[in-house]
Design a protein around this motif. Sequence first.
Motif, mmCIF file in Angstrom:
data_model
loop_
_atom_site.group_PDB
_atom_site.id
_atom_site.type_symbol
_atom_site.label_atom_id
_atom_site.label_comp_id
_atom_site.label_asym_id
_atom_site.label_seq_id
_atom_site.Cartn_x
_atom_site.Cartn_y
_atom_site.Cartn_z
ATOM 1 N N ALA A 137 -9.531 2.723 -9.760
ATOM 2 C CA ALA A 137 -10.145 1.687 -10.154
ATOM 3 C C ALA A 137 -9.554 1.291 -11.618
ATOM 4 N N ALA A 138 -9.576 2.333 -12.365
ATOM 5 C CA ALA A 138 -9.194 2.190 -13.760
ATOM 6 C C ALA A 138 -7.696 1.771 -13.937
ATOM 7 N N LEU A 139 -6.799 2.277 -13.281
ATOM 8 C CA LEU A 139 -5.586 2.132 -13.192
ATOM 9 C C LEU A 139 -4.955 0.696 -12.716
ATOM 10 N N MET A 140 -5.720 0.207 -11.569
ATOM 11 C CA MET A 140 -5.508 -0.909 -11.178
ATOM 12 C C MET A 140 -6.283 -2.082 -11.965
ATOM 13 N N ARG A 159 0.139 -9.525 -4.855
ATOM 14 C CA ARG A 159 -0.353 -9.344 -6.379
ATOM 15 C C ARG A 159 0.150 -7.868 -7.043
ATOM 16 N N HIS A 160 0.636 -7.185 -6.104
ATOM 17 C CA HIS A 160 1.332 -6.029 -6.656
ATOM 18 C C HIS A 160 0.437 -4.841 -7.286
ATOM 19 N N PRO A 187 -1.757 -8.728 1.862
ATOM 20 C CA PRO A 187 -0.125 -8.445 2.065
ATOM 21 C C PRO A 187 0.620 -9.794 2.256
ATOM 22 N N ALA A 188 1.748 -9.360 2.035
ATOM 23 C CA ALA A 188 2.851 -10.690 1.791
ATOM 24 C C ALA A 188 3.368 -10.690 3.203
ATOM 25 N N ASP A 189 3.454 -9.454 4.109
ATOM 26 C CA ASP A 189 3.804 -9.571 5.383
ATOM 27 C C ASP A 189 3.102 -8.889 6.532
#
Length: 247
Positions: free
Chosen positions: A88-91, A127-128, A223-225
Motif C-alpha cells: 500500500a505504501a509503495l503504491m 494508471r500503472h 485494466p486497459a485490455d
Amino acid sequence: MTEASTVRFYRDNGYVLVKGLLSREEAAAYREECHAVLARLRRTDPTWGSARELAGRPTELRHCHDAQFYSAAFARLMVDSRFTDLAAALMGSENVQLHHTKIFVKPAEKGSPFPMHQDAAHFPHTRHTVGAAIFHFDDAPEEKGCVRVVPGSHRGGPLPHIEEGGWHLPLSEWPLEAAVPVEAEAGDVLFLTYLTVHGSGVNRADEARTTLLIQFRDPEDAPADDVHHSRGQGMMLRGVDPTIRGG
C-alpha cells in the motif's frame, strides 16, 4: 531502510529489495509448501522459446498459477500485513487488490532464464499502479538465476515488445547481462513496478530457486485490455474496493 526511504527508492528506481520480511524459518516452510503443491500437479514447463535461445542449452521451469487455491498457506501470506502494508505504501494507496499469483521454481543446474521484459506488456492498466512482490523462499545468488533489473526503466512508460517466443523486449537492445543482478536471501521480498524492465538468468547452482509472485494493484486502476484473467482476481488484500457501488 525506513518505510519512507523504501518508498522513495522504489519510486526512484522502480524496484526495491526488502530484506528479511519473512524469517528464514517461515521461508523454509513456504519453500516446502511450494514443492509439495507442484508435486501434486501435472508437470508443465512454461519456458519461453526465446529463453531457450538465451540459455543456449536445454532448461526447465516449474510453475503454478493461483497458488492460494492449492494451499491455504499462500492465502494467509497474501493478506499478511507485513506485505500488504508495504504494498500500500509503495503504491500510495490505502487499498491493495490482487491481480494474480504464481509459484516459480527454477530446477537445479538447468532452471530457465527470462529475457528482459515489462509485466505491463502482458496486462496493461490505465494508471500503472500494478506492482509485483517476489517472495524468496531460498537464497537467490546470481548463480541461481536471480532477478536482474534496469533501474529507472519504469520512467519510460510501456515499451513495444516482441510477441514471438514469449513477449519480451528485443534481445539485442536489452541484453540480460547488462541489467543489475538483485541477489536475495531466503525471506527477502523484491518489489517491482510492472513497468520496470527485468529478467533473470539460468539457475546453474546445485539447488532449486523457489519463489512466489504476488501481483497487486490499486482497485481504482482499471485494466486497459480484457486480458490475463485469473482465479481470485479482484480479491481485496487490504482495505476496500471503492469502485463497488450498490448491491
